[in-house]
Design a protein around this motif. Structure first.
Motif, PDB file in Angstrom:
ATOM      1  N   TYR A  36      20.601 -52.143 -32.713  1.00 38.81           N
ATOM      2  CA  TYR A  36      19.690 -52.576 -31.654  1.00 38.81           C
ATOM      3  C   TYR A  36      18.458 -53.227 -32.267  1.00 38.81           C
ATOM      4  CZ  TYR A  36      16.692 -52.256 -27.542  1.00 38.81           C
ATOM      5  OH  TYR A  36      15.846 -52.549 -26.502  1.00 38.81           O
TER       6      TYR A  36
ATOM      7  N   GLY B  58      15.630 -54.031 -30.895  1.00 35.14           N
ATOM      8  CA  GLY B  58      14.338 -53.588 -30.367  1.00 35.14           C
ATOM      9  C   GLY B  58      13.686 -52.504 -31.200  1.00 35.14           C
TER      10      GLY B  58
ATOM     11  N   VAL C 127      12.804 -40.750 -20.178  1.00 35.53           N
ATOM     12  CA  VAL C 127      11.450 -41.265 -20.411  1.00 35.53           C
ATOM     13  C   VAL C 127      10.758 -40.447 -21.498  1.00 35.53           C
ATOM     14  CG1 VAL C 127       9.191 -41.634 -19.349  1.00 35.53           C
ATOM     15  CG2 VAL C 127      11.277 -42.187 -18.081  1.00 35.53           C
TER      16      VAL C 127
ATOM     17  N   ALA D  30      12.006 -41.500 -24.799  1.00 40.98           N
ATOM     18  CA  ALA D  30      11.410 -42.772 -25.198  1.00 40.98           C
ATOM     19  C   ALA D  30       9.997 -42.560 -25.736  1.00 40.98           C
ATOM     20  CB  ALA D  30      11.388 -43.738 -24.022  1.00 40.98           C
TER      21      ALA D  30
ATOM     22  N   GLY E 248       8.311 -52.073 -27.755  1.00 45.61           N
ATOM     23  CA  GLY E 248       7.684 -51.768 -26.476  1.00 45.61           C
ATOM     24  C   GLY E 248       8.366 -50.584 -25.831  1.00 45.61           C
ATOM     25  N   PHE E 249       7.885 -50.233 -24.636  1.00 42.40           N
ATOM     26  CA  PHE E 249       8.445 -49.057 -23.988  1.00 42.40           C
ATOM     27  C   PHE E 249       9.897 -49.273 -23.572  1.00 42.40           C
ATOM     28  CE2 PHE E 249       9.386 -46.235 -20.450  1.00 42.40           C
ATOM     29  CZ  PHE E 249       9.090 -45.016 -21.036  1.00 42.40           C
ATOM     30  N   GLY E 250      10.227 -50.446 -23.101  1.00 44.73           N
ATOM     31  CA  GLY E 250      11.615 -50.734 -22.723  1.00 44.73           C
ATOM     32  C   GLY E 250      12.547 -50.614 -23.911  1.00 44.73           C
ATOM     33  N   ALA E 251      12.103 -51.125 -25.048  1.00 51.46           N
ATOM     34  CA  ALA E 251      12.909 -51.011 -26.267  1.00 51.46           C
ATOM     35  C   ALA E 251      13.025 -49.554 -26.704  1.00 51.46           C
ATOM     36  CB  ALA E 251      12.292 -51.847 -27.381  1.00 51.46           C
TER      37      ALA E 251
ATOM     38  N   PHE F  16      12.976 -47.001 -24.668  1.00 56.94           N
ATOM     39  CA  PHE F  16      13.862 -46.369 -23.691  1.00 56.94           C
ATOM     40  C   PHE F  16      15.329 -46.610 -24.057  1.00 56.94           C
ATOM     41  CE2 PHE F  16      16.068 -46.100 -19.601  1.00 56.94           C
ATOM     42  CZ  PHE F  16      15.559 -44.916 -19.098  1.00 56.94           C
ATOM     43  N   VAL F  17      15.675 -47.870 -24.306  1.00 53.22           N
ATOM     44  CA  VAL F  17      17.050 -48.202 -24.689  1.00 53.22           C
ATOM     45  C   VAL F  17      17.370 -47.590 -26.049  1.00 53.22           C
ATOM     46  CG1 VAL F  17      18.614 -50.098 -25.273  1.00 53.22           C
ATOM     47  CG2 VAL F  17      17.095 -50.297 -23.306  1.00 53.22           C
TER      48      VAL F  17
END
Length: 122
Positions: free
Chosen positions: A21, A23, A71, A74, A90-93, A95-96
């Protein structure tokens, strides 16, 4: 011996996460020591900070039927990134990345258990 194997499994999971990944990555020039340090910090954060976060988020976790735990995971990954050579986009990265890290760790745990290297851990 079990602690050392768990540390190596976490380190391998983090390394594989950065390879799978984009991210989540390690800083350029980070070697095996940085990966092991990040795994050690991940273990400490999971043992000390994650339970507190889960307790504080218990009402939200109950309402979301446990999905808020993603969450929290993350946030734990972002904490590890803040104090080690791990970079999160970032937070989205995060999270994934936390979801993928959980899956990778689960598969590695299955392999370690199948090989009998778990040190008697059930």
């Amino acid at each position: 011996m079990g602690f050392l194997i768990r540390l190596l499994v976490n380190a391998l999971a983090l390394y594989l996460l950065t390879r799978v990944y984009a991210g989540v990555s390690f800083a350029p020039g980070a070697g095996a020591g940085a990966v092991i340090l990040a795994a050690l910090v991940l273990g400490v954060v999971n043992a000390l900070i994650r339970p507190v976060l889960l307790l504080l988020s218990l009402p939200i976790n109950v309402i979301t039927l446990g999905l808020f735990t993603l969450v929290v995971n993350a946030v734990v990954l972002m904490i590890v990134a803040a104090v080690t050579a791990l970079n999160v986009a970032g937070f989205g990265a995060a999270f994934v990345g936390a979801i993928l890290l959980t899956l990778i760790s689960w598969v590695l745990d299955l392999i370690v258990n199948a090989l009998g290297l778990d040190g008697g851990r059930d």
